[in-house]
Design an enzyme around this catalytic site. Sequence first.
Site, PDB file in Angstrom:
ATOM      1  N   HIS A   1       0.825  -0.988   0.051  1.00 26.03           N
ATOM      2  CA  HIS A   1       0.089   0.083   0.072  1.00 26.03           C
ATOM      3  C   HIS A   1       0.907   1.250   0.030  1.00 26.03           C
ATOM      4  O   HIS A   1       0.632   2.238  -0.704  1.00 26.03           O
ATOM      5  CB  HIS A   1      -0.956  -0.049   1.308  1.00 26.03           C
ATOM      6  CG  HIS A   1      -1.692   1.211   1.397  1.00 26.03           C
ATOM      7  ND1 HIS A   1      -3.163   1.278   1.217  1.00 26.03           N
ATOM      8  CD2 HIS A   1      -1.558   2.299   2.005  1.00 26.03           C
ATOM      9  CE1 HIS A   1      -3.473   2.393   1.249  1.00 26.03           C
ATOM     10  NE2 HIS A   1      -2.566   3.262   1.934  1.00 26.03           N
ATOM     11  N   GLU A   2       1.842   1.412   1.036  1.00 24.29           N
ATOM     12  CA  GLU A   2       2.801   2.466   1.022  1.00 24.29           C
ATOM     13  C   GLU A   2       3.645   2.462  -0.266  1.00 24.29           C
ATOM     14  O   GLU A   2       3.894   3.632  -0.886  1.00 24.29           O
ATOM     15  CB  GLU A   2       3.807   2.192   2.218  1.00 24.29           C
ATOM     16  CG  GLU A   2       2.970   2.100   3.619  1.00 24.29           C
ATOM     17  CD  GLU A   2       1.763   3.284   3.699  1.00 24.29           C
ATOM     18  OE1 GLU A   2       2.104   4.611   3.066  1.00 24.29           O
ATOM     19  OE2 GLU A   2       0.828   3.050   4.305  1.00 24.29           O
TER      20      GLU A   2
ATOM     21  N   HIS B   1       1.612   4.138  -2.819  1.00 25.18           N
ATOM     22  CA  HIS B   1       1.500   5.715  -2.666  1.00 25.18           C
ATOM     23  C   HIS B   1       2.722   6.245  -3.440  1.00 25.18           C
ATOM     24  O   HIS B   1       2.565   7.430  -4.117  1.00 25.18           O
ATOM     25  CB  HIS B   1       1.476   5.974  -1.157  1.00 25.18           C
ATOM     26  CG  HIS B   1       0.145   5.973  -0.481  1.00 25.18           C
ATOM     27  ND1 HIS B   1      -0.939   6.751  -1.125  1.00 25.18           N
ATOM     28  CD2 HIS B   1      -0.309   5.495   0.551  1.00 25.18           C
ATOM     29  CE1 HIS B   1      -1.961   6.624  -0.283  1.00 25.18           C
ATOM     30  NE2 HIS B   1      -1.607   5.940   0.701  1.00 25.18           N
TER      31      HIS B   1
ATOM     32  N   GLU C   1      -6.421   7.061  -1.439  1.00 21.06           N
ATOM     33  CA  GLU C   1      -6.408   5.940  -0.671  1.00 21.06           C
ATOM     34  C   GLU C   1      -6.801   4.476  -1.356  1.00 21.06           C
ATOM     35  O   GLU C   1      -6.268   3.479  -1.247  1.00 21.06           O
ATOM     36  CB  GLU C   1      -7.012   5.987   0.851  1.00 21.06           C
ATOM     37  CG  GLU C   1      -6.091   6.782   1.827  1.00 21.06           C
ATOM     38  CD  GLU C   1      -5.012   6.161   2.040  1.00 21.06           C
ATOM     39  OE1 GLU C   1      -4.749   5.100   2.545  1.00 21.06           O
ATOM     40  OE2 GLU C   1      -4.103   6.746   1.934  1.00 21.06           O
TER      41      GLU C   1
END
Length: 286
Positions: free
Chosen positions: A143-144, A147, A222
Amino acid sequence: MKRVILFLITNLAVMLVLGIVLSVLMSVFGISSRSYTGIMVIAAVFGFGGSFISLYMSKWIAKKSTGAHVIEQPRNETEHWLVSTVAEQAKKAGIAMPEVAIYDSPEMNAFATGPSKNNSLVAVSTGLLHNMNQDQAEAVLAHEVSHVANGDMVTLTLIQGVVNTFVIFFAKVLAGIVDNFLNGDEEESGGSWTYFIFDMIFQILFGILASVVVAYFSRKREFAADKGAADLVGAQKMRSALERLKHNHESQLEGSMMAFGIASGKSIADFFASHPPLDERIRALS
């Protein structure tokens, strides 16, 4: 206290630098600070300048404020796993290897920060490492990394810069109108105590509205990061990580670190939340 002192010192330094830049621009181009052009220049310098300086300092600020330990040479199996997992995901995502760090916190969380896709930091909390299984932690890292690969830090900085500029501009223009109405021609517009009071009031009011806009785009990013993580490690792992976050501590991250974290902090209203509700994120992955 450490965070407060760091915040104050950083902001004072930023204001000093921007003040010097603004003074030079006004002098070189002969722009009056009382004109609409001058007000727009002031708004743009402080609106975009503050956002981009914060972006370029983001890694340093994140390390100092969280006390994150950057893994330069892995000291144990967990650190070896973290570095190798991020390296594999970064390669799949087509970005340079981020710095990998661990910070001490009971909450299950992680964040990504940095000025560009090829100059970034991915940090995880000790609470996440202690309370998530390896598949869930892998999904959080993905997820990071997503980003970073999506360029979310730069995107939200640009959005923040735009809204900051308009907040400052309209606040100063309306404060000048109110000041002229109250004082007439007794004082030069922009020079009275009523001008400064109304300028602050309007900046606070418009700032609240602007935060709704920024939060909206943050929530959109997100969903995109969740999808990116699902592409990297599988939707099932990402859903499992989000389910685990329902049993999390309240987030201690602040500012851009919260915006690019995995877990959502408490918010007085959904409009101001940087993250969508966890159930909504889980449904989006179905």
